[in-house]
Scaffold this motif. Structure first.
Motif, PDB file in Angstrom:
ATOM      1  N   VAL A 122       0.850  -1.191   0.000  1.00  0.00           N
ATOM      2  CA  VAL A 122       0.000   0.000   0.000  1.00  0.00           C
ATOM      3  C   VAL A 122       0.888   1.243   0.000  1.00  0.00           C
ATOM      4  O   VAL A 122       1.957   1.274   0.613  1.00  0.00           O
ATOM      5  CB  VAL A 122      -0.985   0.044   1.193  1.00  0.00           C
ATOM      6  CG1 VAL A 122      -2.026  -1.043   1.081  1.00  0.00           C
ATOM      7  CG2 VAL A 122      -0.280  -0.036   2.514  1.00  0.00           C
ATOM      8  N   ARG A 123       0.439   2.252  -0.696  1.00  0.00           N
ATOM      9  CA  ARG A 123       1.196   3.481  -0.876  1.00  0.00           C
ATOM     10  C   ARG A 123       1.489   4.191   0.445  1.00  0.00           C
ATOM     11  O   ARG A 123       2.562   4.771   0.623  1.00  0.00           O
ATOM     12  CB  ARG A 123       0.421   4.398  -1.822  1.00  0.00           C
ATOM     13  CG  ARG A 123       1.139   5.646  -2.206  1.00  0.00           C
ATOM     14  CD  ARG A 123       0.337   6.420  -3.249  1.00  0.00           C
ATOM     15  NE  ARG A 123       0.935   7.688  -3.524  1.00  0.00           N
ATOM     16  CZ  ARG A 123       1.910   7.878  -4.408  1.00  0.00           C
ATOM     17  NH1 ARG A 123       2.370   6.859  -5.094  1.00  0.00           N
ATOM     18  NH2 ARG A 123       2.408   9.079  -4.590  1.00  0.00           N
ATOM     19  N   CYS A 124       0.562   4.141   1.385  1.00  0.00           N
ATOM     20  CA  CYS A 124       0.743   4.888   2.632  1.00  0.00           C
ATOM     21  C   CYS A 124       1.900   4.348   3.476  1.00  0.00           C
ATOM     22  O   CYS A 124       2.364   5.043   4.377  1.00  0.00           O
ATOM     23  CB  CYS A 124      -0.549   4.930   3.438  1.00  0.00           C
ATOM     24  SG  CYS A 124      -1.119   3.345   4.036  1.00  0.00           S
ATOM     25  N   ARG A 130      -8.675   2.446   7.681  1.00  0.00           N
ATOM     26  CA  ARG A 130     -10.068   2.503   8.131  1.00  0.00           C
ATOM     27  C   ARG A 130     -11.055   2.567   6.973  1.00  0.00           C
ATOM     28  O   ARG A 130     -12.187   2.112   7.098  1.00  0.00           O
ATOM     29  CB  ARG A 130     -10.271   3.684   9.065  1.00  0.00           C
ATOM     30  CG  ARG A 130      -9.652   3.451  10.422  1.00  0.00           C
ATOM     31  CD  ARG A 130      -9.902   4.605  11.373  1.00  0.00           C
ATOM     32  NE  ARG A 130      -9.320   4.315  12.674  1.00  0.00           N
ATOM     33  CZ  ARG A 130      -8.489   5.118  13.326  1.00  0.00           C
ATOM     34  NH1 ARG A 130      -8.162   6.296  12.795  1.00  0.00           N
ATOM     35  NH2 ARG A 130      -7.994   4.766  14.489  1.00  0.00           N
ATOM     36  N   LYS A 131     -10.636   3.136   5.837  1.00  0.00           N
ATOM     37  CA  LYS A 131     -11.573   3.245   4.716  1.00  0.00           C
ATOM     38  C   LYS A 131     -11.314   2.220   3.610  1.00  0.00           C
ATOM     39  O   LYS A 131     -12.005   2.232   2.590  1.00  0.00           O
ATOM     40  CB  LYS A 131     -11.554   4.666   4.138  1.00  0.00           C
ATOM     41  CG  LYS A 131     -10.282   5.074   3.482  1.00  0.00           C
ATOM     42  CD  LYS A 131     -10.366   6.499   2.970  1.00  0.00           C
ATOM     43  CE  LYS A 131      -9.044   6.869   2.307  1.00  0.00           C
ATOM     44  NZ  LYS A 131      -9.044   8.206   1.792  1.00  0.00           N
ATOM     45  N   THR A 132     -10.345   1.321   3.810  1.00  0.00           N
ATOM     46  CA  THR A 132      -9.995   0.333   2.796  1.00  0.00           C
ATOM     47  C   THR A 132     -10.026  -1.058   3.423  1.00  0.00           C
ATOM     48  O   THR A 132      -9.027  -1.515   4.000  1.00  0.00           O
ATOM     49  CB  THR A 132      -8.593   0.636   2.217  1.00  0.00           C
ATOM     50  OG1 THR A 132      -8.517   2.031   1.906  1.00  0.00           O
ATOM     51  CG2 THR A 132      -8.332  -0.180   0.977  1.00  0.00           C
ATOM     52  N   GLU A 146      -7.787  -5.777   6.426  1.00  0.00           N
ATOM     53  CA  GLU A 146      -7.759  -7.226   6.602  1.00  0.00           C
ATOM     54  C   GLU A 146      -6.330  -7.768   6.479  1.00  0.00           C
ATOM     55  O   GLU A 146      -5.918  -8.637   7.249  1.00  0.00           O
ATOM     56  CB  GLU A 146      -8.658  -7.893   5.563  1.00  0.00           C
ATOM     57  CG  GLU A 146      -8.801  -9.375   5.753  1.00  0.00           C
ATOM     58  CD  GLU A 146      -9.764  -9.985   4.754  1.00  0.00           C
ATOM     59  OE1 GLU A 146      -9.395 -11.021   4.166  1.00  0.00           O
ATOM     60  OE2 GLU A 146     -10.858  -9.420   4.574  1.00  0.00           O
ATOM     61  N   GLU A 147      -5.563  -7.233   5.536  1.00  0.00           N
ATOM     62  CA  GLU A 147      -4.169  -7.664   5.379  1.00  0.00           C
ATOM     63  C   GLU A 147      -3.347  -7.304   6.622  1.00  0.00           C
ATOM     64  O   GLU A 147      -2.516  -8.094   7.068  1.00  0.00           O
ATOM     65  CB  GLU A 147      -3.541  -7.035   4.133  1.00  0.00           C
ATOM     66  CG  GLU A 147      -4.080  -7.586   2.838  1.00  0.00           C
ATOM     67  CD  GLU A 147      -3.820  -9.071   2.674  1.00  0.00           C
ATOM     68  OE1 GLU A 147      -2.659  -9.499   2.860  1.00  0.00           O
ATOM     69  OE2 GLU A 147      -4.777  -9.800   2.362  1.00  0.00           O
ATOM     70  N   LEU A 148      -3.572  -6.120   7.179  1.00  0.00           N
ATOM     71  CA  LEU A 148      -2.864  -5.706   8.391  1.00  0.00           C
ATOM     72  C   LEU A 148      -3.238  -6.629   9.549  1.00  0.00           C
ATOM     73  O   LEU A 148      -2.374  -7.048  10.316  1.00  0.00           O
ATOM     74  CB  LEU A 148      -3.182  -4.253   8.742  1.00  0.00           C
ATOM     75  CG  LEU A 148      -2.354  -3.736   9.917  1.00  0.00           C
ATOM     76  CD1 LEU A 148      -1.065  -3.112   9.412  1.00  0.00           C
ATOM     77  CD2 LEU A 148      -3.134  -2.741  10.731  1.00  0.00           C
ATOM     78  N   GLN A 149      -4.522  -6.965   9.664  1.00  0.00           N
ATOM     79  CA  GLN A 149      -4.964  -7.855  10.732  1.00  0.00           C
ATOM     80  C   GLN A 149      -4.343  -9.246  10.587  1.00  0.00           C
ATOM     81  O   GLN A 149      -3.916  -9.841  11.576  1.00  0.00           O
ATOM     82  CB  GLN A 149      -6.484  -7.950  10.748  1.00  0.00           C
ATOM     83  CG  GLN A 149      -7.142  -6.673  11.204  1.00  0.00           C
ATOM     84  CD  GLN A 149      -8.651  -6.688  11.044  1.00  0.00           C
ATOM     85  OE1 GLN A 149      -9.197  -7.378  10.191  1.00  0.00           O
ATOM     86  NE2 GLN A 149      -9.327  -5.900  11.871  1.00  0.00           N
ATOM     87  N   LYS A 150      -4.261  -9.750   9.363  1.00  0.00           N
ATOM     88  CA  LYS A 150      -3.629 -11.053   9.133  1.00  0.00           C
ATOM     89  C   LYS A 150      -2.157 -11.029   9.530  1.00  0.00           C
ATOM     90  O   LYS A 150      -1.660 -11.951  10.170  1.00  0.00           O
ATOM     91  CB  LYS A 150      -3.751 -11.462   7.663  1.00  0.00           C
ATOM     92  CG  LYS A 150      -5.116 -11.901   7.233  1.00  0.00           C
ATOM     93  CD  LYS A 150      -5.058 -12.275   5.758  1.00  0.00           C
ATOM     94  CE  LYS A 150      -6.410 -12.426   5.145  1.00  0.00           C
ATOM     95  NZ  LYS A 150      -6.320 -12.677   3.690  1.00  0.00           N
ATOM     96  N   LEU A 151      -1.469  -9.965   9.140  1.00  0.00           N
ATOM     97  CA  LEU A 151      -0.059  -9.836   9.496  1.00  0.00           C
ATOM     98  C   LEU A 151       0.098  -9.729  11.006  1.00  0.00           C
ATOM     99  O   LEU A 151       1.007 -10.333  11.583  1.00  0.00           O
ATOM    100  CB  LEU A 151       0.561  -8.617   8.799  1.00  0.00           C
ATOM    101  CG  LEU A 151       2.033  -8.358   9.102  1.00  0.00           C
ATOM    102  CD1 LEU A 151       2.908  -9.545   8.683  1.00  0.00           C
ATOM    103  CD2 LEU A 151       2.493  -7.078   8.406  1.00  0.00           C
ATOM    104  N   TYR A 152      -0.785  -9.000  11.650  1.00  0.00           N
ATOM    105  CA  TYR A 152      -0.741  -8.869  13.109  1.00  0.00           C
ATOM    106  C   TYR A 152      -0.917 -10.233  13.776  1.00  0.00           C
ATOM    107  O   TYR A 152      -0.130 -10.594  14.663  1.00  0.00           O
ATOM    108  CB  TYR A 152      -1.828  -7.895  13.580  1.00  0.00           C
ATOM    109  CG  TYR A 152      -1.900  -7.761  15.076  1.00  0.00           C
ATOM    110  CD1 TYR A 152      -1.008  -6.946  15.764  1.00  0.00           C
ATOM    111  CD2 TYR A 152      -2.858  -8.453  15.806  1.00  0.00           C
ATOM    112  CE1 TYR A 152      -1.065  -6.828  17.142  1.00  0.00           C
ATOM    113  CE2 TYR A 152      -2.922  -8.333  17.188  1.00  0.00           C
ATOM    114  CZ  TYR A 152      -2.024  -7.530  17.851  1.00  0.00           C
ATOM    115  OH  TYR A 152      -2.075  -7.414  19.223  1.00  0.00           O
TER     116      TYR A 152
END
Length: 78
Positions: A37-39, A54-56, A61-67
């Motif tokens: 992701v660009r950010c 929060r808006k994507t 979901e990808e961040l949650q999986k990595l977490y």
């Protein structure tokens, strides 16, 4: 009253806390390498990343999986 969610491993964990935990382990470059992701790549900050996540839904979901994956290998120290 808060509903119990025994099958949701991120229940009760704030998105900001997940991002901060992952940033401390991987840094922005490591996060960008794991989640495209660009950010995370260009002028990253916690606030801009949280706004995007929060808006994507797919990125969140990808961040949650990595977490979940990272916590299972490196539990947070209290």
């Amino acid at each position: 009253m808060q509903e119990q969610q025994p099958n949701n491993p991120v229940h009760g964990v704030k998105l900001a806390d997940m991002l901060q935990y992952l940033f401390e382990i991987y840094g922005w470059e490591g996060l960008a390498a794991r989640i495209n992701v660009r950010c995370f790549k260009f002028d990253p900050s916690v606030n801009s990343s949280l706004a995007f996540l929060r808006k994507t839904p797919w990125a969140k979901e990808e961040l949650q999986k990595l977490y979940i994956h990272t916590v299972s290998r490196n539990p947070p120290q209290n």
